[in-house]
Design a protein around this motif. Structure first.
Motif, short mmCIF file in Angstrom:
data_model
loop_
_atom_site.label_atom_id
_atom_site.label_comp_id
_atom_site.label_asym_id
_atom_site.label_seq_id
_atom_site.Cartn_x
_atom_site.Cartn_y
_atom_site.Cartn_z
N ILE A 907 0.86 -1.19 0.00
CA ILE A 907 0.00 0.00 0.00
C ILE A 907 0.89 1.22 0.00
CG2 ILE A 907 -1.86 1.19 1.20
CD1 ILE A 907 -2.58 -1.47 2.51
N TYR A 908 0.54 2.14 -0.82
CA TYR A 908 1.28 3.39 -0.88
C TYR A 908 0.87 4.27 0.30
CZ TYR A 908 2.74 8.02 -2.48
OH TYR A 908 3.29 9.28 -2.54
N ASN A 909 1.85 4.86 0.93
CA ASN A 909 1.61 5.68 2.11
C ASN A 909 1.13 7.07 1.69
OD1 ASN A 909 1.59 6.70 4.71
ND2 ASN A 909 3.80 7.09 4.77
N HIS A 910 -0.21 7.19 1.62
CA HIS A 910 -0.79 8.47 1.24
C HIS A 910 -2.16 8.57 1.91
CE1 HIS A 910 -2.18 11.84 -1.23
NE2 HIS A 910 -0.89 12.03 -1.54
N PRO A 911 -2.50 9.73 2.45
CA PRO A 911 -3.77 9.82 3.20
C PRO A 911 -5.00 9.62 2.35
CG PRO A 911 -2.76 11.99 2.93
CD PRO A 911 -1.74 11.01 2.49
N THR A 912 -4.92 9.79 1.04
CA THR A 912 -6.10 9.61 0.20
C THR A 912 -6.31 8.16 -0.22
OG1 THR A 912 -4.82 10.11 -1.79
CG2 THR A 912 -5.89 11.96 -0.66
N VAL A 913 -5.36 7.31 0.12
CA VAL A 913 -5.48 5.90 -0.27
C VAL A 913 -6.35 5.19 0.74
CG1 VAL A 913 -4.21 3.74 -0.56
CG2 VAL A 913 -3.26 5.88 -1.46
N LYS A 914 -7.30 4.42 0.29
CA LYS A 914 -8.15 3.58 1.12
C LYS A 914 -8.23 2.21 0.47
CE LYS A 914 -11.04 7.32 2.95
NZ LYS A 914 -12.43 7.85 3.12
N GLU A 915 -7.73 1.22 1.21
CA GLU A 915 -7.67 -0.13 0.66
C GLU A 915 -8.73 -0.98 1.35
OE1 GLU A 915 -6.07 -2.60 -2.16
OE2 GLU A 915 -5.36 -0.56 -1.69
N ILE A 916 -9.54 -1.69 0.54
CA ILE A 916 -10.64 -2.50 1.04
C ILE A 916 -10.24 -3.97 0.95
CG2 ILE A 916 -13.07 -3.12 0.80
CD1 ILE A 916 -12.62 -0.24 1.66
N PHE A 917 -10.42 -4.70 2.08
CA PHE A 917 -10.19 -6.15 2.14
C PHE A 917 -11.51 -6.82 2.48
CE2 PHE A 917 -6.13 -4.24 2.82
CZ PHE A 917 -5.22 -5.08 2.19
N THR A 918 -11.88 -7.80 1.68
CA THR A 918 -13.18 -8.46 1.81
C THR A 918 -13.04 -9.73 2.64
OG1 THR A 918 -13.82 -7.62 -0.35
CG2 THR A 918 -15.14 -9.40 0.56
N LEU A 919 -13.99 -9.97 3.58
CA LEU A 919 -14.02 -11.17 4.40
C LEU A 919 -15.05 -12.12 3.81
CD1 LEU A 919 -13.93 -9.53 7.95
CD2 LEU A 919 -12.03 -10.13 6.43
N VAL A 920 -14.62 -13.29 3.39
CA VAL A 920 -15.47 -14.25 2.69
C VAL A 920 -15.76 -15.43 3.61
CG1 VAL A 920 -15.68 -15.73 0.66
CG2 VAL A 920 -14.41 -13.56 0.51
N GLU A 921 -17.05 -15.88 3.63
CA GLU A 921 -17.52 -17.02 4.42
C GLU A 921 -17.36 -16.74 5.92
OE1 GLU A 921 -19.08 -19.85 4.12
OE2 GLU A 921 -19.40 -19.83 1.98
N GLY A 922 -17.34 -17.81 6.73
CA GLY A 922 -17.25 -17.67 8.18
C GLY A 922 -18.61 -17.55 8.83
N SER A 923 -18.58 -17.37 10.13
CA SER A 923 -19.82 -17.30 10.89
C SER A 923 -20.46 -15.93 10.81
CB SER A 923 -19.54 -17.65 12.35
OG SER A 923 -18.72 -16.66 12.96
N GLY A 924 -19.70 -14.91 10.42
CA GLY A 924 -20.23 -13.55 10.38
C GLY A 924 -19.92 -12.75 11.63
#
Length: 1740
Positions: A907-924
């Motif tokens: 990830i580039y270190n910049h305040p405008t960067v927002k990285e989304i990580f998705t959680l798949v399956e599991g109990s919730g």
């Protein structure tokens, strides 16, 4: 004593103060009186007999010389005492031989003051003698009487001494006595017969049966005697004898001896006694020498008998009173001559009338008596004049003593004497009456007038003072001790007195005050009514010399207060008896604990005495553990301390269960108790703990021993329910009382135990929640779907409850049945079993839960699980079970595990960067966590089941997602990297043809050269910039994920620059231009002398293919001096540059440059640098040569060419040794390298060290003024280190530098509890600190400290050792080398072997040579050149590892940068250790390698070769044969010591050389000698190198076989011969050790078809010429020079010669060729010209 010794000395000084004038007068008077003799005048008798005793003359002080003015009359002889020459005594000897009066003066002169003393000595004749005695009366049986002779001259002067003169003593006739009594009265004794100590001369004379001027006489019987004496010497026979009359008496007594008062009719019986030899002896009547008589009877005016007042019975000495009056009782001597002797006893007897009675009481004579005491009550009779009358036995006195108060133990017949015992207290009256007198005829005569008397008596209880004694410590400067003495008994009114008021004072109230003055006193409480009735108490004020702690209770619960009783004593040095002090609370006490934090002293330090102790201290328990409490007192220069162990324990509590335990029938509850008292560390055997119950028939108890699982202070019991019900269990723990802990703590705890039936159940999945995470948020015990994993088996947990909804602690006795609604989705392997697992459900109590594994088939879906209660596992179950019907169900949802998308990202270190990580399956239900907190901001979006990251700072982190409601195998992890821009990278071809295009790829790299995704390029403002318009850029549509691709099209011819530009979040600009580190030349400045060599190294960029990198890696600077270069002395600047060449323009561009300043000087002087000049014995210190300035180091002059030589010497070799560097590894450096030495101190003394530096070439200009040598000298003082008297028990001291640390280790680590503490520091506590765990930290100041290390053993023994710690600055360092090198006997090494691995160790010392145990110095290292020695830090602190890689000398400098003067220089010379020199080695050479290196035990090492095909080597002997061209390394390895090598370059041989012995010839004669041809290879004509040992020679001939390199063939030169040469000659090769080359010998002769082989013999059979072909396998397919040998016939003997001919057409065959090569175009010469051709060949 009134104080300490110091105060006494101050008082004593004040007592002798005198004014100066009085003091001088006193000294003059003292000096005058000091010198005098014992007698001023001496008169000695004239005598002609020998044996006279000399007269002793003595002076009081000083030493004297003695002189007599008349030697013929008197001589003087000095006496010397104690073997000295000082005389204070002298003896005078009368030397006169004429009976006339002579005189002499004895002069004694004091040898110091010349003060003279005088004694007048006269010698005269005795005119008369006298007997001198102290008494004239002797008593029979008494001590002897001493008689002495006194002699006088004609004028009546007494002689000073008659010692040694003989006299005749005898008993003479007394004219007044009968003759038969001459010797019956007295006798003459010798001194040896009596207990007398006579002068020495008398003892000597008695042994010789002589009599002197002194004798003893003793009385035998009463009477008179005369003793006579006369001089024995015949000269004095006319001198009249001397007489003395002595009276012999007896010591006789009359009992009673005083006057007696009797009543009429009363009687008294007298006794007579005499003194015999000091003892009183009664004399029986009648008396032998005496009679008793009543004389002088005087009757009263009304007496009835006119003559006698009393009547005396001579036989019994009884006197009976007859009538009123008086008479005298006297002794009368039966001897008429002795009646005139006075001194015989007598008394007067009075006969009186009774007047009144009186009482006396003893002891005390006071009518205030004490209960329980015995008293003597006497009834006394007095006459009318108040004179006490003698009460005879015939008087009768009646008495009345109340029996309630008195017990009569003895009463006399006459009733006058009574011994009574007081029985009870109170006031009483006693009575007595004189009633009658009983005469001897038994008639009773009543008293005319009855006489009575009464006495009031008061009886009290005994006076008892409490306590029985008091003792106080002497406390001269402190507060006084006050103590109220308690009184019981007596009248209540007392007088208090102290026998020594200086020591003890007492008030009228009985308050004792003492303490400031040492001594003893007795305090009396006397009853005012009777002072003889008293109570007393002994009070002592004594020196304190012992103390001890008396712990009544030594263990206490944390938070409680404990009292430490302190007892102090005075111990009598003679009897060793100890007296305990009553009160010592005023003494200042110091308390110390070996473990801080366990106890804390209460504020105010409450100190109070008690019944068994004189002071006490109160502490509060703070934490668990035990500590050794040391209480010390320092009073009046007396330091005392005592220690005791105290323990603090945690409160006793029940861990499981906390209050109540609930189990099913026949189930077991494991009860765990924690805390409570520990086993007393000094008496652990007294420790106990137990668990008791109310009804033993309903509960079974067994103790569980789980030492590997439970804590040390936990106690576990297994309690089984045997019957339903409830009862209380009691747990008790503590220690039994003992000597060291008389009242230990005992703790008690109670627990309720309930046994009941189950009522309900619940089933839930088991969730392994990570530490710190919340539990699964699904509601418990509700009918809804519960998610579980479809991939892994799930553990289901069963809990059981009673009718009050209380959870059971254990229900393992229940039988249960598990069911699944869908066996396809999930099933149970064993549906009837359950695993009981202990678990804390949050209440703090551990309960057993039932676990059952649900097996899944990796299929998603819904399943219903049910559990049913069947019954108890025991056969005899309770009857109520039939009414129990219990079951439960739960519905489960099977799902997959959670995953994170993506799993890796940069990830580039910049305040405008927002990285989304998705959680798949599991109990919730998830928990999101990060390994780093400050790298990104994490936002968990639960509704979208995703995580949003916003970068904050560069860094690495792992994103972890925990599923809270599924079986936990670990979190789902994504690895993230947040990075700034590190580099811009352009990828393209830099040469493009016009009209063509190339691909340009731009990437942005972050940390670790990882590329960013191109989606961040807009945040970086990335763009490409062209310097000119000769090309164009077009962005491509198709892009990969991590770069941007452009199309570059060439428009016109030219050169341009393409640069990528980007900006980070701070606005900093990044370009794709290359960068490099600056170029540096080191060192920046240096000082050298002419002809010295040094290497400078530099930094800079690495070569790049795009540039021409022109850089000098090593710069050799050789400054050559001499006549023509003298002007080179001065300062120079050396420049170094890095250049690049532009390929397009060819222009040279300077990329980087640096310079160094060099100062070339001549040495004006040298000096020895010695870090310290005062050293202890048995230490080491480096010394080395320096110039006059600090810049003129050994680097400046020690590597010159021509070099300098250094010669060291010292004035005293017994004080120290001066050894070269590396002598510890047995290396002996040449004088050129000895600029540094090491001092080894040996013995105390002072010596000087001198160095002389020689210049080997005067024309080099190395010394100023063209001097040839310089020198310096330094003084070294060596002294003995302070040690105790006994060297075998020297204490160790830890030496640490300032600001350093040292971790202490002991041999008891792990086996015992080891602690340490600093007892005392000087000058203050900042010298050193200790953390309690053995880590010492030295401060910033120097000083000393005392360290105590204590080991508390588990078996009750404490060990303590005390050592000193000294903190001092580091003065110098010394470098030593390893390992040791060993050589063969008589061989030395002057350099380290090439290839050797070295270890240099740095040691640090203080200012006197003591070595430090630890160090904190940052060391730096420098070399004068880096091409000979590879060196770097070692695997231990302050060590360096070096590898000798090239031959030559390297100077190593190691120094402390903070203190540049603290340095050491060592020379490291490297040379070959393998011989011989292998230059010009050719194929076929044999090399005998050798080395002087051996192992410690003298054993050689092993040889190894890197390429055996090039140099075949025997690894045992070290001999090798060069078999093919190439380079090989020969290694010699001494295991564990050294491994060295030498490079061998084998060259190809260009020719062969032949020769033979001219004295030999070829012949076919029988038994002829060998014909040899010698062949050598190479250029030098020698094939053997080195000196070979016998073993090597054997290896050459048996193993290596160098002759196998040669192929030898023989051929006739005449081709017309049909017989092959091989049939005539036999040729083979061999190696000669004598000639150092190979030899070819042909031996074979054929006779009549049979062959005989004779080794090394050449036979010829034909008159023809034989051709011998020799082939060398190393030169296959090459033309060689072949000699032609002519063999003449037998009839014409000829000499064989070596003929050199060249055959160009002769080709050599291979090594495996079986036949010789054919001759090509070789024609034999004609027969007539053969001889000429042969001769030509010889000349040629």
């Amino acid at each position: 004593m009134t104080g300490c010794p110091a105060s006494l000395r101050r008082r004593g000084f004040g007592l002798f103060f005198l004014p100066l004038r009085c003091f001088l007068s006193f000294m003059v008077l003292l000096g005058t009186l000091a010198y005098k003799l014992n007698v001023p005048q001496v008169l000695l008798p004239f005598s002609r007999e020998s044996g006279r005793e000399p007269f002793l003359l003595e002076a009081q002080r000083g030493c004297y010389t003695w002189h007599s003015t008349h030697h013929d009359a008197v001589t003087v002889e000095p006496l010397y005492e104690n073997g000295t020459l000082c005389s204070q005594k002298a003896v005078l000897i009368a030397e006169s031989t004429q009976p006339i009066r002579l005189s002499s003066i004895i002069l004694a002169r004091e040898i110091v003051t010349d003060y003279e003393l005088r004694c007048d000595v006269k010698i005269d004749v005795i005119k008369r003698i006298e007997i001198v005695s102290r008494a004239r009366e002797l008593y029979v049986g008494d001590s002897p009487l001493e008689l002495m002779v006194r002699a006088l001259d004609a004028e009546g002067n007494t002689f000073s001494s008659l010692a040694g003169m003989m006299f005749e003593w005898s008993i003479a006739q007394d004219n007044k006595s009968a003759r038969e009594e001459l010797s019956s009265k007295i006798r003459i004794l010798k001194y040896s017969e009596a207990e007398y100590s006579p002068p020495v001369y008398i003892t000597k004379m008695e042994k010789e049966e002589k009599q002197g001027d002194m004798i003893l006489v003793s009385g035998i019987r009463t009477g008179t005697a005369v003793v006579k004496v006369q001089i024995h010497e015949p000269f004095y026979k006319k001198v009249a004898a001397a007489l003395i009359r002595l009276l012999v008496l007896e010591y006789i007594f009359l009992i009673p001896s005083h006057d007696i008062y009797l009543l009429v009719g009363a009687y008294i019986k007298y006794q007579v006694a005499k003194m015999v030899q000091g003892r009183m002896t009664e004399v029986k009547f009648p008396l032998e020498h005496y009679t008793l008589e009543l004389q002088d009877h005087r009757v009263a005016f009304n007496g009835s008998h006119p003559k006698k007042v009393a009547l005396l019975d001579d036989k019994t000495a009884m006197v009976t009173a007859l009538q009123l009056g008086q008479t005298n009782l006297v002794f009368v001597h039966k001897n008429v001559h002795m009646r005139s002797v006075s001194g015989l006893p007598n008394c007067t007897i009075y006969v009186v009338e009774p007047g009144f009675l009186g009482f006396t009481v003893q002891p005390g004579n006071r009518w205030s008596l004490e209960v329980g005491q015995l008293y003597v009550i006497t009834v006394e009779v007095f006459d009318r004049s108040s004179t006490k009358v003698y009460i005879s036995d015939n008087l009768r006195i009646t008495h009345d003593f109340p029996k309630e108060y008195f017990e009569e133990q003895l009463t006399t017949v006459n009733g006058s004497y009574h011994i009574v015992k007081a029985l009870k207290d109170g006031a009483v009256v006693i009575n007595a009456s004189l009633t009658s007198i009983i005469y001897q005829n038994k008639d009773i005569q009543p008293i005319k007038f009855l006489i009575k008397h009464q006495q009031e008596v008061k009886i009290y209880f005994p006076i008892i003072l409490t306590p029985k004694f008091l003792a106080f410590p002497h406390h001269p400067m402190g507060m006084l001790y006050h103590y109220k003495v308690q009184v019981e008994g007596g009248s209540g009114n007392f007088t208090w007195t102290s026998s020594n008021e200086t020591v003890v004072m007492v008030t009228t109230k009985g308050v004792v005050t003492a303490g400031q003055v040492r001594g003893n006193s007795t305090v009396l409480a006397q009853d005012v009514q009777n002072p003889f009735r008293y109570g007393e108490i002994k009070i002592h004020v004594l020196k304190l010399n012992k103390m001890e702690l008396l712990p009544f209770r030594a263990d206490v619960e944390i938070g409680q207060i404990i009292e430490i009783p302190i007892a102090m004593y005075h111990v009598n040095k003679e009897t060793k008896e100890a007296m305990a002090f009553t009160d010592c609370s005023h003494l200042s006490l110091d308390l110390n604990m070996d473990k801080q934090g366990v106890f804390a002293l209460l504020k105010g330090g409450i100190q109070r005495p008690g019944p068994m102790h004189c002071s006490s201290i109160y502490m509060a328990a703070k934490s668990l553990g035990h500590t050794l409490v040391t209480v010390s007192v320092n009073e009046c220069e007396e330091y005392l301390e005592s220690s005791a162990t105290f323990a603090a324990y945690e409160p006793l509590k029940a861990l499981n269960p906390v209050e109540v335990a609930l189990v099913t029938w026949h189930s077991v509850k494991e009860m765990v108790f924690e805390g409570g008292p520990h086993p007393w560390i000094l008496e652990p055997s007294r420790f106990f703990f137990e668990l008791s119950v109310e009804k033993t028939e309903k509960i079974g108890i067994a103790q569980a021993w789980l030492p590997s699982k439970r804590k040390q202070n936990q106690y576990i019991y297994r309690v089984q329910c045997l019957d339903l019900g409830e009862q209380v269990l009691t747990f008790q723990i503590g220690n039994h009382p003992g000597v060291l802990n008389p009242s230990p703590a005992v703790e008690v705890l109670q627990i309720r135990f309930i046994c009941a039936h189950p009522a309900s159940m619940s089933v839930t999945p088991v969730y392994k929640v990570p530490a710190g995470a919340q539990p699964c948020p699904l509601p418990q015990h509700k009918k809804q779907l519960i998610p579980v994993s479809s991939l892994r088996d799930t553990v289901l947990e069963l809990a059981v409850f009673d009718q009050h909804r209380r959870k059971f602690d254990n229900f393992s006795s229940l039988m249960l049945e598990w069911k699944s609604s869908s066996e396809t989705l999930a099933h149970f392997e064993d549906y009837k079993s359950v695993e009981m697992v202990a678990k804390d459900d949050g209440s703090g109590q551990t309960r057993l839960h039932g676990h059952q594994i649900l097996k899944v088939h990796q299929i998603k879906g819904t399943v219903l699980i049910g559990v049913h209660f069947v019954g108890y596992s025991e056969k005899k179950s309770p009857k109520e079970i039939s009414n129990l019907s219990i079951s439960t169900t739960v519905e489960l949802l099977l799902v997959d595990d959670v995953t994170i998308v993506p799993e890796n990202a940069t990830i580039y270190n910049h305040p405008t960067v927002k990285e989304i990580f998705t959680l798949v399956e599991g109990s919730g239900y998830f928990l999101v966590n990060s390994s780093e907190q400050d790298v990104v901001t994490i936002i968990y979006m639960e509704a979208e089941s995703s995580v949003e990251l916003v970068p904050l700072h560069p860094g690495f982190l792992a994103l972890e997602v925990y599923d809270l409601c599924l079986a936990f195998l670990g979190p789902a992890t994504a690895h993230l990297r947040v990075s700034d821009i590190q580099e811009l990278e352009l990828d393209l071809i830099d040469k493009v043809e016009i009209g063509k295009t190339v691909l340009v790829t731009v990437r942005v790299l972050g940390s670790s050269k990882r590329p960013f995704q191109n989606k961040y390029f807009r945040n970086m403002e990335l763009k490409l910039q062209l310097a000119s318009a000769i090309v164009t850029l077009t962005l491509m549509e198709e892009q990969d994920k991590y770069s941007e691709n452009y199309i570059l099209r060439a428009i016109t011819v030219g050169q341009t620059t393409l640069v990528a530009i980007a900006r980070d979040k701070m606005g900093r600009k990044y370009t794709s231009a290359p960068q490099c580190s600056p170029f540096r030349l080191l060192p920046e400045k240096m000082t050298l002398i002419p002809t010295n060599t040094i290497v400078m190294s530099e930094g800079g960029p690495s070569p790049n293919p795009s540039f021409i990198f022109s850089s000098v890696i090593r710069l050799w600077l050789l400054l050559i001096g001499g006549a023509s270069y003298r002007e080179e002395v001065g300062t120079a600047v050396v420049h170094g540059t890095i250049q690049t060449v532009n390929e397009d323009t060819g222009k040279v561009i300077v990329f980087s440059q640096d310079e160094v300043q060099i100062e070339v000087v001549q040495l004006r002087a040298v000096r020895i640098l010695a870090a310290a000049t005062r050293l202890i014995t048995a230490t080491k210190m480096p010394v080395y040569v320096m110039g006059v300035t600090s810049t003129q180091t050994p680097f400046s002059f020690s590597n010159a060419n021509p070099g300098l030589t250094f010669h060291w010497s010292m004035s005293k070799r017994d004080v120290l040794d001066l050894v070269p560097r590396h002598s510890e590894v047995f290396l002996q450096l040449p004088v050129e390298h000895n600029f540094a030495m090491v001092v080894h101190t040996k013995a105390a003394g002072r010596t000087s060290i001198k160095v002389t530096v020689h210049c080997m070439n005067s024309s080099s200009g190395q010394f100023e003024g063209n001097l040839l040598e310089l020198s310096d000298e330094v003084q070294i003082l060596v002294f003995e280190k302070l040690q105790l008297f006994y060297p075998e028990c020297q204490p160790e001291q830890i030496l640490m530098p300032i600001n350093s640390q040292l971790k202490l280790h002991t041999n008891r680590e792990g086996a015992a509890f080891v602690s340490s503490r600093v007892l005392k520091c000087f000058p203050n506590s900042s010298v050193i600190e200790e953390d309690g765990e053995g880590l010492l930290k030295a401060g910033s100041i120097a000083g000393t400290a005392v360290l105590e290390v204590t080991s508390i053993e588990p078996f009750g023994v404490n060990q303590t050792t005390i050592t000193g710690v000294q903190v001092a600055p580091v003065t110098y360092l010394r470098v030593s080398s390893q390992p040791k090198l060993y050589t063969a006997q008589g061989r030395i090494l002057s350099a380290f072997p090439l290839g050797m691995s070295l270890t240099f160790t740095v040691q640090f010392y203080n200012s006197i040579g003591e070595k430090f145990y630890t160090q904190n110095t940052q060391l730096y290292l420098a070399l004068n050149r880096d091409d000979l020695l590879l060196i770097g830090p070692g695997n231990k602190n302050y060590t360096y590892m070096a590898q000798a890689v090239n031959r030559g000398l390297t100077l190593v400098r190691i120094w402390d940068q903070e203190h540049p003067g603290m340095a050491d220089y060592i020379p490291v010379a490297v040379e070959h250790a393998i011989e011989p020199d292998t230059k010009l080695t050719f194929v076929g050479d044999v090399i005998c390698f050798s080395t002087h290196l051996v192992s410690q035990h003298g054993e050689p090492g092993m040889w190894m070769i890197s390429a055996d095909n090039i140099l075949q080597t025997d690894i045992i002997t070290g001999v090798g044969v060069a078999r093919s061209p190439g380079t090989a390394m020969i290694f010699h390895d001494v295991p564990g010591v050294v491994k060295t090598y030498r490079e061998v370059v084998v060259n190809a041989s260009s020719r062969l050389m032949f020769n033979y012995d001219l004295n030999t010839y070829l012949t076919n004669t029988l038994n002829s000698t060998v014909f040899k041809l010698f062949v050598t290879t190479g250029r030098n004509g020698v094939n053997l190198k080195g000196s070979c040992t016998p073993n090597q020679a054997l290896a050459i001939t048996k193993v290596l076989l160098p002759a196998t390199l040669m192929l030898c063939h023989v051929q006739f030169s005449n081709t017309l011969l049909d017989i092959p040469a091989s049939k005539v000659f036999h040729v083979y090769s061999d190696f000669s050790m004598e000639k150092d080359h190979c030899e070819d010998s042909g031996i074979l002769k054929r006779f009549s078809g049979s062959y005989q082989i004779l080794l090394l013999t050449f036979f010829a059979v034909l008159s023809s010429t034989a051709f011998i072909f020799l082939a060398y396998n190393a030169f296959l397919n090459k033309i060689q020079t072949v000699p032609v040998v002519y063999v003449p016939t037998l009839g014409t003997p000829q000499y064989t010669h070596l003929i050199h001919s060249t055959f160009p057409s002769l080709l050599l065959g291979s090594l495996n060729t079986s036949s010789p090569p054919p001759f090509m175009s070789l024609q034999p010469p004609p027969a007539q010209s053969r001889l000429q051709h042969w001769l030509w060949s010889i000349r040629n």
